[in-house]
Design an enzyme around this catalytic site. Sequence first.
Site, PDB file in Angstrom:
ATOM      1  N   HIS A 141      -3.654   4.519   4.498  1.00  0.00           N
ATOM      2  CA  HIS A 141      -4.767   3.574   4.487  1.00  0.00           C
ATOM      3  C   HIS A 141      -5.973   4.201   3.799  1.00  0.00           C
ATOM      4  CE1 HIS A 141      -7.789   0.742   5.738  1.00  0.00           C
ATOM      5  NE2 HIS A 141      -8.439   1.696   6.351  1.00  0.00           N
ATOM      6  N   ARG A 147       0.875  -1.171   0.000  1.00  0.00           N
ATOM      7  CA  ARG A 147       0.000   0.000   0.000  1.00  0.00           C
ATOM      8  C   ARG A 147       0.910   1.218   0.000  1.00  0.00           C
ATOM      9  NH1 ARG A 147      -2.329   0.907   5.511  1.00  0.00           N
ATOM     10  NH2 ARG A 147      -0.914   2.686   5.454  1.00  0.00           N
ATOM     11  N   TYR A 188       3.438   5.324  11.896  1.00  0.00           N
ATOM     12  CA  TYR A 188       3.728   3.914  12.161  1.00  0.00           C
ATOM     13  C   TYR A 188       4.648   3.215  11.162  1.00  0.00           C
ATOM     14  CZ  TYR A 188      -0.274   3.518   8.955  1.00  0.00           C
ATOM     15  OH  TYR A 188      -1.120   3.646   7.904  1.00  0.00           O
TER      16      TYR A 188
HETATM   17  C1  LIG Z   1     -15.149  -5.639  11.043  1.00  0.00           C
HETATM   18  C2  LIG Z   1     -14.328  -4.428  10.830  1.00  0.00           C
HETATM   19  N1  LIG Z   1     -13.462  -4.054  11.787  1.00  0.00           N
HETATM   20  C3  LIG Z   1     -12.720  -2.935  11.624  1.00  0.00           C
HETATM   21  C4  LIG Z   1     -12.814  -2.173  10.502  1.00  0.00           C
HETATM   22  C5  LIG Z   1     -11.986  -0.899  10.357  1.00  0.00           C
HETATM   23  N2  LIG Z   1     -10.991  -1.075   9.291  1.00  0.00           N
HETATM   24  C6  LIG Z   1     -11.207  -0.642   8.047  1.00  0.00           C
HETATM   25  S1  LIG Z   1      -9.981  -1.088   6.987  1.00  0.00           S
HETATM   26  C7  LIG Z   1      -9.123  -1.842   8.222  1.00  0.00           C
HETATM   27  C8  LIG Z   1      -7.828  -2.511   7.887  1.00  0.00           C
HETATM   28  C9  LIG Z   1      -7.995  -3.515   6.805  1.00  0.00           C
HETATM   29  O1  LIG Z   1      -6.775  -4.099   6.477  1.00  0.00           O
HETATM   30  P1  LIG Z   1      -6.643  -5.117   5.286  1.00  0.00           P
HETATM   31  O2  LIG Z   1      -7.635  -6.205   5.419  1.00  0.00           O
HETATM   32  O3  LIG Z   1      -5.215  -5.510   5.205  1.00  0.00           O
HETATM   33  O4  LIG Z   1      -7.053  -4.307   3.991  1.00  0.00           O
HETATM   34  P2  LIG Z   1      -6.385  -2.973   3.382  1.00  0.00           P
HETATM   35  O5  LIG Z   1      -7.088  -1.814   3.995  1.00  0.00           O
HETATM   36  O6  LIG Z   1      -4.936  -3.036   3.691  1.00  0.00           O
HETATM   37  O7  LIG Z   1      -6.657  -3.030   1.913  1.00  0.00           O
HETATM   38  C10 LIG Z   1      -9.792  -1.734   9.433  1.00  0.00           C
HETATM   39  C11 LIG Z   1      -9.298  -2.253  10.720  1.00  0.00           C
HETATM   40  C12 LIG Z   1     -13.741  -2.596   9.534  1.00  0.00           C
HETATM   41  N3  LIG Z   1     -13.930  -1.913   8.395  1.00  0.00           N
HETATM   42  N4  LIG Z   1     -14.474  -3.718   9.718  1.00  0.00           N
END
Ligand SMILES: Cc1ncc(C[n+]2csc(CCOP(=O)(O)OP(=O)(O)O)c2C)c(N)n1
Lengths: 326, 326, 388, 388
Positions: D287, D283, D296
């Site tokens: 985020h 990425r 971080y």
């Molecule tokens: C059930 C849930 N918990 C927390 C979140 C908050 N949240 C949004 S994106 C994220 C991180 C996701 O990481 P990843 O699966 O690696 O996907 P990326 O964003 O890196 O594409 C979090 C914790 C959420 N959307 N849904």
Amino acid sequence: MAVEKMSIAKALNESLRKALDTDPKVLVMGEDVGKLGGVFRITDGLQKDFGEDRVIDTPLAESGIVGTAIGLALRGYRPVVEIQFDGFVFPAYDQIVTQLAKMHARALGKVKMPVVVRIPYGGGIGAVEHHSESPEALFAHVAGLKVVSPSNASDAYWMLQQAIQSDDPVIFFEPKRRYWDKGDVDVDAIPGELHKARVAREGADLTLAAYGPMVKVCLEAAAAAAEEGKSVEVVDLRSMSPVDFDTVQASVEKTRRLVVVHEAPVFLGVGSEIAARITERCFYHLEAPVLRVGGFHAPYPPARVEEEYLPGLDRVLDAVDRSLAY
Amino acid sequence: MAVEKMSIAKALNESLRKALDTDPKVLVMGEDVGKLGGVFRITDGLQKDFGEDRVIDTPLAESGIVGTAIGLALRGYRPVVEIQFDGFVFPAYDQIVTQLAKMHARALGKVKMPVVVRIPYGGGIGAVEHHSESPEALFAHVAGLKVVSPSNASDAYWMLQQAIQSDDPVIFFEPKRRYWDKGDVDVDAIPGELHKARVAREGADLTLAAYGPMVKVCLEAAAAAAEEGKSVEVVDLRSMSPVDFDTVQASVEKTRRLVVVHEAPVFLGVGSEIAARITERCFYHLEAPVLRVGGFHAPYPPARVEEEYLPGLDRVLDAVDRSLAY
Amino acid sequence: MTVESTAARKPRRSSGTKRATGKTAAAAQAAEPQLVQLLTPEGDRVEDPEFAPYVADISADDLRGLYRDMVLTRRFDAEATALQRQGELGLWASLLGQEAAQIGSGRALRDDDYVFPTYREHGVAWCRGVDPTNLLGMFRGVNHGGWDPNSNNFHLYTIVIGSQTLHATGYAMGIAKDGADSAVIAYFGDGASSQGDVNEAFTFSAVYNAPVVFFCQNNQWAISEPTERQTRVPLYQRAAGFGFPGIRVDGNDVLACLAVTRWALERARRGEGPTLVEAFTYRMGAHTTSDDPTRYRRDEEREAWEAKDPIARVKAYLLASGGADEEFFDSLESESEALGKRVREVVRAMPDPDGMSMFENVYADGHALVDEERAEFAAYLASFEEGH
Amino acid sequence: MTVESTAARKPRRSSGTKRATGKTAAAAQAAEPQLVQLLTPEGDRVEDPEFAPYVADISADDLRGLYRDMVLTRRFDAEATALQRQGELGLWASLLGQEAAQIGSGRALRDDDYVFPTYREHGVAWCRGVDPTNLLGMFRGVNHGGWDPNSNNFHLYTIVIGSQTLHATGYAMGIAKDGADSAVIAYFGDGASSQGDVNEAFTFSAVYNAPVVFFCQNNQWAISEPTERQTRVPLYQRAAGFGFPGIRVDGNDVLACLAVTRWALERARRGEGPTLVEAFTYRMGAHTTSDDPTRYRRDEEREAWEAKDPIARVKAYLLASGGADEEFFDSLESESEALGKRVREVVRAMPDPDGMSMFENVYADGHALVDEERAEFAAYLASFEEGH
Ligand SMILES: Cc1ncc(C[n+]2csc(CCOP(=O)(O)OP(=O)(O)O)c2C)c(N)n1
Ligand SMILES: Cc1ncc(C[n+]2csc(CCOP(=O)(O)OP(=O)(O)O)c2C)c(N)n1
Ligand SMILES: [Mg+2]
Ligand SMILES: [Mg+2]
């Protein structure tokens, strides 16, 4: 004297810091609570000062977070868990409802469940889906849980202290859109009871009862009503389980009219219980039915419509007028 | 004429059979629904007759069951999902609340979610923990879901037909302790509306409103009250979302007194909403506050105490007396 | 290439297949991988340089002890089933056939280890010194468990499938934080392996390197569903993908279960993190007394497993090796009878709880609503006494 | 013995370690397993007898197409980020750095395949023919998605992490029931791999042999948490324990992503069930626009990944191989500009929805309470107009 002006966010941060400092059994857990300090920075700096062992970045799994917090509590820890947003508490709902809430009763009191689940909740921040919800009724209905929400910095500081000290699980709803509102916090005060409501403004003609983010709206509504010569009392409930009905009853016996306000949908929201019970308690005092102002029976709408969904000054005043018209 | 006497269990079985027979898109899914026919035998014989492709034994994971049912619905199927017991719906709560309930709105109506979630619910069968709960309020509060519960065999048959035909997700609560109660079912009838309440017994002095397993208790209470010269009307709500407030209102405008009865805890139970709303609608008609009889704010107790927990004839009559005493 | 599939992996004793397809994966399942075994169904000891050392200290006396544990557990279990038939219990979940898995693993534990059971670990409870009659309260319907988990480091029975694996993981994280060298064992079933919670427990325990042993009793059935409804590869293989070892053991061999659990616990104590043990066994009885297994499984299957009975093989070995004489078996028989009698008596004497007890222990610190409802209900009950 | 551990398994190209302990498992993670790669960061083709055949048909024209897809997707993404800064969007989740993973996998799909995205699959949406401006509604806050999933077989964005993997599995089960040979692809992130739902999706898809490809974009971060907070072994290895193959591919290599996804989709179509593809990528941005990655992660990490840019390597190859000339790049630049302009215009013209719209589409068949609240709210609004 240690009165300081700080935001609700800062008060929560200070409160967590104090708890971590005073009790080595207190832990802070959740997604991104460590280095990042949480998406709202409520845990800012805590991992730096208390280490990764006490301020724990968890895998992305809410059931796992609450489930392991239960295990840690069984081992004698006092975990304070962060759910990142209201809409993401549901994967943990099973652990909260079937385990966390019932463990103490299941064990006939032989184990305690001092777990706090912090949930930033409510709308008004222009967010995408699942980031603006008010699911408190879904927890308040469940025996074994305590459910609270502060409306100001002082309460944020003290209620979180008390929640952490409680031997029962507490679902701690933080009014996220008020995080940056400032207020005086006396960090040396002797706090009142966690579940006691507070008369935030006195009045004679009608009572507004609210909690969390809606207290501010109600205070504004009371001020606006005052300009029109209507004397409105505002009760900050502070706790949704248990609800301090005595304080509400005392107020309604005086004002004879009650409007309950929350962001959550009206249908089976906390207001329904307050309406039902206060009507029982004050049947001969009420000049008007208890009215409720809240969200609609619809998914929380997209950000550009949320102002219409959220109870605001006008909708509260409209209810005040309707009540007074009886 | 095709009127048959059958148990609620049999009526549900026949209703599923008919749905599977009429619409090739209907599926039945759940734990042990296949060879075993479900722990309550509601799906008895269906896999034998319709095959493993239509009557599907699933892995032991409720979130997976509902989550894959959503996917199947997106593909054009109409899954009827069985949750084995009330207390085991919570692992699926996230999928139900954040996905199933909201998908239609999220898609601005461009996809439909014809999923039925069948849940045997309520107590009175002497079971261990998690097998006797009444969590309907936790679903009725959630927009996007419809929530119903039949009280008799005919409704069981027809309401399930209608739930399956509905393009919205329906949480279908089955009164498990009434499964073996028999009644007439006219399988050729033209059914009424799914969400319309039914006046199960007419009366003049007071209205009892209930649904599912408590309708029987209310009818018995009305009969007992009649012997004491009190004329009690019984409304079978049939639907908890939406609630047919018009029918309740019409009844209360006549009787001027309302007692709502359910097994679920009173605090924030469906009764709280009915009390709040009927008080609004009938403020000048009510001679007494709406009273509620239900479960207590405690985990569902062990089997040997459940008779004290469950609203029975005496507690309902006590509330009737208290209401009439106003 | 980096294709990974079950089929591509060849555990030393398993019959791997070559291509990573659905079909071959299914085949891998059909061709049962071998498992750790130290005592055959016929009662012969098996040479196993890797695991035999873990039970090298087991004397004839110890073996009689394990045998006694299994016999008394089975007796207790049979008594409970009978009590259910007599209406003294509302339900019973029998462990019949799983005695070796439970006694073997249970006896591997130290006092300071902690157990998170499902609802069927009566044999493990026995090993922990939990009075068996304590287990009956919830099945009789007088409580939801109610024993003090900390008095024997044996947590309450958990009915919501899989939940306890996360509690176990959290508890183990706490042990690690405390710097202790205790370990945790979490029991669960083949069916439970499908629950999200169990897999989240795998993730958390691996990420935090928590000292926990996941002990899966694969008794082939989740009520009416055979293991193929939960997985198409052997369950012990699940662990590797989470970064810790998985192992399959003959769940009807008490020595092998003891050895493998000791090995896994030692890993935990040494700070090497979680292990998944799959004890391959069989549920000889119904799922619970409410269940009717004739609806979904053939008698022959049960019969085949009867030949692998966990108790018979130890008896055969004890007899053949001279580790026990008739006197031992006789006195065990009397002990067994006495246990049965005591269980019956205690259960029949268990009083129904007072109705008001449902308001107790909802909260540790009290709750105004509970107080209000308690008072109202007390007043309501009193109104009858007044002849109201 | 039947001990299974990551360390014990040796995928052909991965650097396995010997002992199945927590420590060595962690080491296995540190020593990155190799991945399928067909085009190096420098733009050189890699010989791979197993996967090169899957892209043997890709002509220079096709490659220019893939390049164009990536460039336009990146441009769209940059435009959206800018629009967020200007206050036109409330939030944006940038795919910067993940173009190859998304275009490679997206272009492997047939029209009749179905896509279940997270909230970041703008490149996949592009491949499906979803007008990019459709994606912006939810980030602007005018809807929660709202496009018709069936018009491009591209499901709505799902924000609750992991949920969509079960929908994908169910959809794939439906395809199998229909006897069709279409397949489903479910996108999720490294963080999502920890969710129970994702693991339940693995179980269901394996048990029902559903034609679904699980496409995990491991972009190394879940907001502020590195992948080590989710797993201590490479994620593609998760699949084996559920009985289907997992594979790691260079997620910044559009050809490798295309090849591996085609391979996995063919397995699905042939009835061989699910596959897990881990696209190892990065990425490059925050985020979301709300995030501040400087808190971080180190700049050097990002810089190291910049050298592996998914677009630059295709350009290098196209130039070196003569597959494209300056004219192509120039005209793409204008196309890019035009796209940016159109996106800006469309977004700025997007009207706010009417307040009353929140009552629409809550139910398909209507709901009395919604009707009542709609009417009340309409009356309330009207009361202002009347000057009440
Ligand atoms: C059930 C849930 N918990 C927390 C979140 C908050 N949240 C949004 S994106 C994220 C991180 C996701 O990481 P990843 O699966 O690696 O996907 P990326 O964003 O890196 O594409 C979090 C914790 C959420 N959307 N849904
Ligand atoms: C979450 C949940 N869903 C369903 C049930 C009902 N149920 C009780 S036991 C059981 C089967 C469990 O199978 P397994 O995990 O193999 O354990 P076993 O009973 O064979 O020991 C089911 C479905 C439950 N207790 N909890
Ligand atoms: Mg089993
Ligand atoms: Mg990520």
